[in-house]
Design an enzyme around this catalytic site. Structure first.
Site, mmCIF file in Angstrom:
data_model
loop_
_atom_site.group_PDB
_atom_site.id
_atom_site.type_symbol
_atom_site.label_atom_id
_atom_site.label_comp_id
_atom_site.label_asym_id
_atom_site.label_seq_id
_atom_site.Cartn_x
_atom_site.Cartn_y
_atom_site.Cartn_z
ATOM 1 N N LYS A 215 0.869 -1.186 0.000
ATOM 2 C CA LYS A 215 0.000 0.000 0.000
ATOM 3 C C LYS A 215 0.904 1.233 0.000
ATOM 4 C CE LYS A 215 -4.205 1.795 2.110
ATOM 5 N NZ LYS A 215 -3.899 3.205 1.828
ATOM 6 N N PHE A 313 -1.753 -1.560 -10.423
ATOM 7 C CA PHE A 313 -2.160 -2.667 -9.553
ATOM 8 C C PHE A 313 -3.475 -3.321 -9.945
ATOM 9 C CE2 PHE A 313 -3.708 1.180 -7.369
ATOM 10 C CZ PHE A 313 -5.036 0.863 -7.112
#
Length: 522
Positions: A215, A313
């Site tokens: 993240k 992603f």
């Protein structure tokens, strides 16, 4: 439709707790708006009751809302008139803009009754929390239009804007919802994540196996490509294409014809670690009233001074095929086929809690926020906080002192709400303000702190802010500390929220500004 109709509905929705009652009252108002067959009117009403401005920002903050004229005796403003006035206020730029905006805002409020003023103050101040969230609003639109709630939600997800979907459904019925399909060049609401307390919790919630991804502490972007045309949008669906040429270049370098992809844009230091979030965020700033040539030069200079890296992603569409309903593993396989490893977010597929914990530690050591845990079988739920995505990141806590508090509005009218937070300064014996928060407060907390802070009031107030004796300690959860020119310590808390009040601690036991600076440096 009068502004008073919307203000009255907003107050009624905020006063009831039952979801069905909220939906019913909103549906009544929307049905009334639909009789005027004005799509813009319907879109504005839906946006306002969702706590949003169609213009997003008009340059009006809380400071401009503190001193406003007395309320009018009778309602006269229509929704369309107020919307037009806000658009005019938002368009003011250049020398003297602040004064002109204040003048226009004052004219609006002078013609509003007290309920209308309360509604607009909360709307413009970002405090219109009445429970009319996406799910409630979508159900209300469906009831008013006589269509399927699932169809409304799907259209809103793919259309990226419930207001527009509502306007279509309420004027043209369910058949109009078919136009809201995934379309390259039209941003869609991004899939969001729920929270897990750790990697073991995430694995349990996701059935024992998860795809863990780093993240990054950057800015999420949605990238659309159709041939040589690229558009880049923020998570709030603002078009930032012109400000992010690196993202455009990265999209054009991929061996595709058409694409919608999720990525993270981030400013990295020479050693590969991330800069502070504000460095990345500075590249997203607006160019103000400068000319196109000046803005282009500004972007080029910003890119040269601080380039952005792009890490992909997820992919929602690829070369004519929609992928968002496919499981995560299939979407990632499609992504891996077109994006080189150096431009993908690091990931680990595992059912081993120890391996996942090591991946989390490595990600944190690299300077990032934490990890995302994703179900291998989950579809991409555009615009929703789906259970298939979980975020895992450390939560920092600080014991701080409440220095002042502001009177609330709307549901919090008559209660002391927004608290000013300070850390102890051992060098001076005083306290250094680090920010404000009204998050994490239950109704019981609000009642308690109103009584408590009135006891701590230190002299007369300005009618809005109550200064306090620095005695009450509060435990605050936060995501981190960022640079700030607003506060004297040069730092501000990120996403601060109240955990509990610490009656067992005195102000001399509060965390120091040095502790906060250590967290900031980390």
């Amino acid at each position: 439709m009068l502004l008073l109709d919307v203000a009255t509905t907003s107050a009624q929705v905020g006063a009831v707790s039952a979801r069905s009652a909220k939906i019913g009252r909103i549906a009544e108002l929307l049905a009334a708006a639909a009789t005027e067959a004005d799509r813009q009117l319907i879109a504005v009403v839906v946006a306002w009751l969702s706590g949003e401005l169609p213009q997003r920002q008009i340059g009006v903050g809380w400071a401009a809302l503190r001193e406003l004229p007395s309320a009018a005796a009778e309602a006269s403003w229509t929704v369309s008139q107020v919307h037009a006035a806000f658009t005019e206020i938002g368009s003011v730029a250049g020398k003297g803009a602040q004064g002109r905006r204040s003048e226009l805002l004052g004219a609006v409020f002078a013609a509003c009754t007290e309920p209308e003023q309360t509604f607009l103050r909360r709307l413009l101040g970002g405090e219109l929390r009445q429970g009319a969230l996406l799910g409630v609003m979508a159900d209300a639109v469906a009831r008013a239009a006589g269509v399927s709630a699932a169809d409304v939600r799907r259209a809103a997800m793919l259309g990226g804007d419930l207001s527009t979907v509502a306007a279509a459904a309420l004027t043209d019925g369910g058949a109009a919802l078919a136009q809201f399909a995934l379309q390259v060049g039209r941003p869609v609401g991004p899939m969001l994540a729920q929270t897990a307390t750790g990697v073991e919790d995430a694995l349990e919630k996701l059935g024992g196996t998860a795809i863990f991804e780093a993240k990054l502490d950057g800015a999420r972007v949605q990238i659309h490509r159709a041939g040589d045309a690229v558009s880049v949008y923020t998570r709030s669906l603002d078009d930032v294409t012109a400000r992010l040429p690196e993202v455009v270049d990265a999209a054009l370098a991929l061996p595709v014809t058409s694409m919608i992809a999720d990525a993270e844009a981030i400013a990295l230091r020479a050693d590969g670690r991330p800069h502070r979030f504000q460095v990345t965020a500075s590249r997203f700033g607006r160019g103000g009233g400068r000319g196109a040539r000046d803005r282009t030069a500004d972007v080029a200079a910003a890119r040269a001074a601080q380039p952005l890296s792009v890490f992909f992603f997820d992919v929602l569409h690829l070369d004519g095929t929609d992928l968002l309903d496919l499981p995560t593993t299939e979407r990632l396989a499609a992504l891996d086929a077109i994006v080189p490893p150096s431009q993908r977010v690091d990931r680990l597929a595992s059912s081993d809690a120890a391996a996942a914990a090591a991946f989390l530690t490595a990600t944190l050591d690299a300077g990032h926020e934490g990890v995302m845990a994703k179900s291998p079988t989950a579809a991409y739920e555009a615009g929703r906080r789906g259970a298939g995505w979980l975020k895992v990141k450390p939560v920092h806590t600080l014991d701080l002192v409440v220095l002042a508090v502001e009177w609330g509005s709307g549901r919090r009218t008559g209660k002391l709400s927004n608290i000013h937070l300070g850390a102890r300064d051992p060098a001076t014996g005083g306290f250094v303000m680090l920010g404000k928060t009204f998050k994490g407060m239950t109704d019981a907390t609000l009642d308690w702190q109103t009584a408590r802070f009135l006891e701590l009031a230190a002299g007369p107030t300005d009618g809005y802010t109550v200064r306090l004796r620095p005695e009450q300690v509060v435990e605050i959860a936060l995501d981190g500390v960022q640079t700030s020119t607003r506060y004297p310590g040069g730092m501000a808390l990120r996403f601060a929220r109240v955990l509990r009040y610490r009656d067992d601690k005195g102000p001399e036991e509060a965390d120091t500004i040095d502790t906060v600076r250590t967290l900031y440096d980390r």
